[in-house]
Design a protein around this motif. Structure first.
Motif, PDB file in Angstrom:
ATOM      1  N   ASN A   1      30.683  29.256 -34.284  1.00 60.16           N
ATOM      2  CA  ASN A   1      31.789  29.679 -35.173  1.00 60.16           C
ATOM      3  C   ASN A   1      32.254  31.209 -34.689  1.00 60.16           C
ATOM      4  N   VAL A   2      31.583  31.957 -34.214  1.00 57.72           N
ATOM      5  CA  VAL A   2      32.116  33.186 -33.892  1.00 57.72           C
ATOM      6  C   VAL A   2      33.133  33.167 -32.838  1.00 57.72           C
ATOM      7  N   ASP A   3      33.135  32.149 -32.118  1.00 54.46           N
ATOM      8  CA  ASP A   3      34.207  31.902 -30.874  1.00 54.46           C
ATOM      9  C   ASP A   3      35.261  31.254 -31.519  1.00 54.46           C
ATOM     10  N   VAL A   4      35.127  30.598 -32.458  1.00 59.46           N
ATOM     11  CA  VAL A   4      36.320  29.947 -33.388  1.00 59.46           C
ATOM     12  C   VAL A   4      37.010  31.172 -34.072  1.00 59.46           C
ATOM     13  N   ASP A   5      36.324  31.801 -34.613  1.00 62.59           N
ATOM     14  CA  ASP A   5      36.935  32.956 -35.735  1.00 62.59           C
ATOM     15  C   ASP A   5      37.734  33.906 -34.486  1.00 62.59           C
TER      16      ASP A   5
ATOM     17  N   PHE B   1      39.186  33.370 -31.602  1.00 64.72           N
ATOM     18  CA  PHE B   1      40.260  32.665 -31.176  1.00 64.72           C
ATOM     19  C   PHE B   1      41.256  32.634 -32.259  1.00 64.72           C
ATOM     20  N   ASN B   2      41.001  32.385 -33.298  1.00 60.36           N
ATOM     21  CA  ASN B   2      41.935  32.070 -34.605  1.00 60.36           C
ATOM     22  C   ASN B   2      42.479  33.650 -34.775  1.00 60.36           C
ATOM     23  N   TYR B   3      41.617  34.755 -34.884  1.00 57.07           N
ATOM     24  CA  TYR B   3      42.052  36.107 -35.037  1.00 57.07           C
ATOM     25  C   TYR B   3      43.226  36.269 -33.897  1.00 57.07           C
ATOM     26  N   ASN B   4      42.787  36.118 -32.816  1.00 58.58           N
ATOM     27  CA  ASN B   4      43.604  36.731 -31.772  1.00 58.58           C
ATOM     28  C   ASN B   4      44.958  35.967 -31.876  1.00 58.58           C
ATOM     29  N   LYS B   5      44.875  34.580 -32.124  1.00 52.82           N
ATOM     30  CA  LYS B   5      46.226  33.866 -32.163  1.00 52.82           C
ATOM     31  C   LYS B   5      47.076  34.165 -33.361  1.00 52.82           C
ATOM     32  N   LEU B   6      46.405  34.687 -34.729  1.00 54.27           N
ATOM     33  CA  LEU B   6      46.965  35.205 -35.603  1.00 54.27           C
ATOM     34  C   LEU B   6      47.821  36.682 -35.421  1.00 54.27           C
ATOM     35  N   LEU B   7      46.881  37.400 -34.724  1.00 58.55           N
ATOM     36  CA  LEU B   7      47.656  38.540 -34.189  1.00 58.55           C
ATOM     37  C   LEU B   7      48.783  38.546 -33.403  1.00 58.55           C
ATOM     38  N   ASN B   8      48.727  37.419 -32.571  1.00 61.63           N
ATOM     39  CA  ASN B   8      50.029  37.172 -31.682  1.00 61.63           C
ATOM     40  C   ASN B   8      51.254  36.852 -32.362  1.00 61.63           C
TER      41      ASN B   8
END
Length: 151
Positions: A92-96, A98-105
Motif C-alpha cells: 500500500n505504501v507504494d500505491v500511496d 505513486f498516487n501522490y506523485n501523480k497528484l502533484l504532477n
C-alpha cells in the motif's frame, strides 16, 4: 476437517495487532501430524499451453529454467500510452507514493480535506481511507464503498 487452498499463492499477511506472524499453516510443526492425507491436484483446466504451464510451475517453486526465462522475456514489449495503464503494487505504501506523485504532477491547486472520524479507535485505525485526502480538479477518484447504485 478438510483444508483447501493453493499454497503457491501469496503468503498470509502478518497481523501484528493479533500477534499473527503470517506464516503459512503448513509450516507449523503439527501440520503433517494433523493432516496426514494430502491430495495435490495436478490437472490444469484454465490453460493448455505447455510452455506457459511449465513456466508458471517453475516460478511457483522459485526454480526457473532458461526456456521459461526466454518465454517471459519474449512477452516484453513497449506499452502504448503507458500513463493510462493500470499500475499494480505489492504494498500500500507504494500505491500511496505513486498516487501522490501523480497528484502533484496535475496542474491546479491542491486542496486537502481532513477526515472527521468517530467511533472505536481500534476499528478506526484499521480503515484504509486516508486521514487527509489531497485532491485537484481532474484527478481520478475511486470510492472505497458503494454509496448508491451509481456511486
Amino acid at each position: 476437517m478438510i483444508l483447501s487452498g493453493d499454497f503457491y499463492q501469496l503468503p498470509p499477511v502478518a497481523n501484528t495487532l493479533l500477534g499473527d506472524p503470517g506464516k503459512p499453516c503448513f509450516s507449523s510443526p503439527w501440520f503433517d501430524e494433523c493432516f496426514p492425507h494430502i491430495v495435490c491436484l495436478k490437472i490444469i483446466h484454465q490453460q493448455s499451453e505447455t510452455n506457459l504451464i511449465n513456466c508458471i510451475n517453475e516460478l511457483e517453486k522459485g526454480e526457473i529454467s532458461n526456456e521459461s526465462l526466454e518465454l517471459i522475456n519474449s512477452l516484453s514489449r513497449p506499452m502504448n500510452e503507458e500513463d493510462s495503464c493500470v499500475q499494480l503494487f505489492a504494498r500500500n505504501v507504494d500505491v500511496d507514493l505513486f498516487n501522490y506523485n501523480k497528484l502533484l504532477n496535475l496542474t491546479g491547486e491542491l486542496k486537502v480535506y481532513k477526515a472527521h472520524d468517530e467511533g472505536d479507535q481500534h476499528y478506526l485505525s484499521k480503515m484504509i481511507a486516508p486521514k487527509n485526502l489531497g485532491l485537484k480538479v481532474g484527478c481520478p477518484v475511486m470510492l472505497l464503498k458503494n454509496l448508491t447504485d451509481s456511486l
